[in-house]
Write an enzyme that holds these catalytic residues in place. Structure first.
Site, short mmCIF file in Angstrom:
data_model
loop_
_atom_site.label_atom_id
_atom_site.label_comp_id
_atom_site.label_asym_id
_atom_site.label_seq_id
_atom_site.Cartn_x
_atom_site.Cartn_y
_atom_site.Cartn_z
CE LYS A 155 -7.47 -18.10 22.25
NZ LYS A 155 -8.55 -18.19 21.45
CB SER A 156 -12.37 -15.93 26.73
OG SER A 156 -12.14 -17.31 26.46
N GLY B 117 -10.70 -17.61 14.87
CA GLY B 117 -12.07 -17.83 14.82
C GLY B 117 -12.98 -16.62 15.70
CD GLN C 34 -15.74 -17.71 19.49
OE1 GLN C 34 -15.73 -17.78 18.23
NE2 GLN C 34 -14.82 -18.39 20.18
CB SER D 251 -20.18 -22.04 25.27
OG SER D 251 -19.68 -23.15 24.75
CG ASP E 242 -12.21 -23.67 24.37
OD1 ASP E 242 -12.45 -24.17 23.22
OD2 ASP E 242 -12.14 -22.27 24.23
CE LYS F 66 -15.05 -24.85 20.01
NZ LYS F 66 -15.28 -23.45 20.84
#
Length: 410
Positions: free
Chosen positions: A22-23, A70, A146, A172, A289, A316
């Site tokens: 997904k990332s 998100g 993000q 991250s 995650d 989250k």
């Protein structure tokens, strides 16, 4: 709706076709759109988040509801801010509680025009897409990566490019590196020196691209292997040498007797030894995650732990700190929060255990995904089980393939 999960033995053997990352897919979809590519991205998953992103990027409307996604909210806010037009983007009730003012403030400094439709600092947003001009932006590196990735991906197509100067501890980091590596695959150069990331104005190049399998999804199979007495699991299309930071789970799970071997088609994981650490101290600053995966594993294996680097977990899909405390308590484990961004367990079961724990998921796919392997030890119920459609819709079918019983309780 509830599912009951159980398993009659602790053997796990099978071949699993993991969903794609997904990332990577979310980033590739934005970059693909910015490059005006004629190619189709290959191996996109059918998860909710990816479908939402695709729908927005191919839509003929100017009003978007991205639900619980998100990543889509953050990436699309930056993307739409430089597309001429008026756009409205909203989401679920939980999405309206997740702050976005840091990204909006940064985009405003670049010339974006964005209004808060309801509550200041939170979605929904009304975006008046316009010509943006780059500059040096200072951002707190401990915020969600993000925000940083959203700005980096539009940096090449705004006038003058962009320099991000990151302050404080960088959260991250692998996700920021992932963004820059994917941008490079589409022809964009960047320089990351010290605390500054420089992306000059330049054009993306259209490329054919295949999305690799998801390492966060793989983490649940590593967890299952660690919980098993015997395991041999093929994870198709997974790469040991991956762009994804969550591949770190392979190194961590060696301490639980789980080995990894790369093949031409993916990775085979095996339970090679009955070992586990006496105490586990980990920082999740680069891998938030998989925190739920590791917390559940440690409680089931009775391994005391002290986890740090969890600062982003409260913003989250749910407050994952509170959710872990609530749900692990149902197994008798009292999890404490010594400081912001930390979780600790002394290894004792001081709370009353539920005979058949019913796991609340809080609209968070990772709660269902990380807690399902507990059925190796005892029957459990999962409330709102299909929340997994956000990232791994085939998960229960895959569990059935390796001997889990999954029954609908309502």
């Amino acid at each position: 709706m509830k599912y009951r999960l159980s398993k009659s033995d602790k053997t796990v053997n099978g071949s699993i076709d993991l969903p794609s990352s997904k990332s990577i897919a979310n980033r590739a979809l934005i970059i693909h759109a910015l490059s005006y590519s004629p190619y189709h991205l290959k191996n996109l998953s059918v998860s909710d988040d990816i479908e939402v992103m695709q729908q927005v990027l191919t839509s003929n409307t100017n009003k978007f509801d991205i639900g619980h996604a998100g990543t889509a909210m953050r990436f699309l806010t930056a993307f739409l801010s430089q597309i001429v037009g008026e756009w409205t983007i909203t989401g679920s009730d939980r999405m309206k509680q997740r702050p976005i003012h840091i990204l909006v403030d940064a985009l405003t400094e670049l010339g974006a025009k964005i209004e808060y439709v309801e509550n200041k600092g939170y979605p929904p947003l009304r975006i008046f897409g316009s010509h943006l001009k780059g500059k040096v932006l200072e951002l707190d590196g401990s915020i969600s990566s993000q925000y940083i990735s959203a700005l980096l991906m539009i940096a090449p197509v705004i006038e003058g490019g962009l320099t991000l100067r990151l302050k404080n501890k960088i959260t991250s980091r692998p996700y920021i590196e992932l963004t820059l590596k994917l941008m490079k695959q589409f022809g964009v150069r960047s320089v990351w020196k010290g605390n500054e990331i420089l992306v000059a104005e330049q054009a993306y190049q259209a490329r054919e691209f295949t999305v690799e399998a998801d390492w966060t999804g793989a983490s649940y199979w590593y967890q299952l292997a660690a919980l098993s007495d015997e395991a041999e699991i093929e994870l198709k299309n997974l790469r040991l040498m991956s762009l994804q930071g969550d591949c770190q789970i392979a190194a961590w799970l060696k301490d639980f007797g789980v080995d990894s071997q790369a093949t031409g088609d993916g990775v085979i994981i095996t339970k090679s030894a009955d070992i586990q650490p006496k105490h586990l101290q980990l920082s999740f600053i680069e891998n938030p995650d998989v925190a739920q995966t590791m917390a559940m594993l440690c409680v089931l294996k009775k391994v005391p732990f002290h986890f740090t680097g969890l600062e982003t977990l409260k913003i989250k899909e749910t407050n994952r700190i509170a959710a872990l405390q609530n749900e692990l308590a149902k197994f008798g484990a009292e999890i404490t929060e010594p400081k912001h961004g930390e979780l600790k367990w002394d290894g004792s079961f001081s709370l009353p255990k539920d005979e058949v724990p019913c796991i609340a998921t809080y609209h968070d796919h990772r709660m269902a995904l990380a807690f399902a392997p507990a059925a190796m030890f005892q029957a459990i119920d999962i409330d709102d089980p299909m929340v997994i459609s956000k990232s791994y819709p085939e998960y229960y079918e895959h569990l059935k393939q390796v001997g889990f019983e999954v029954t609908d309780r309502e």
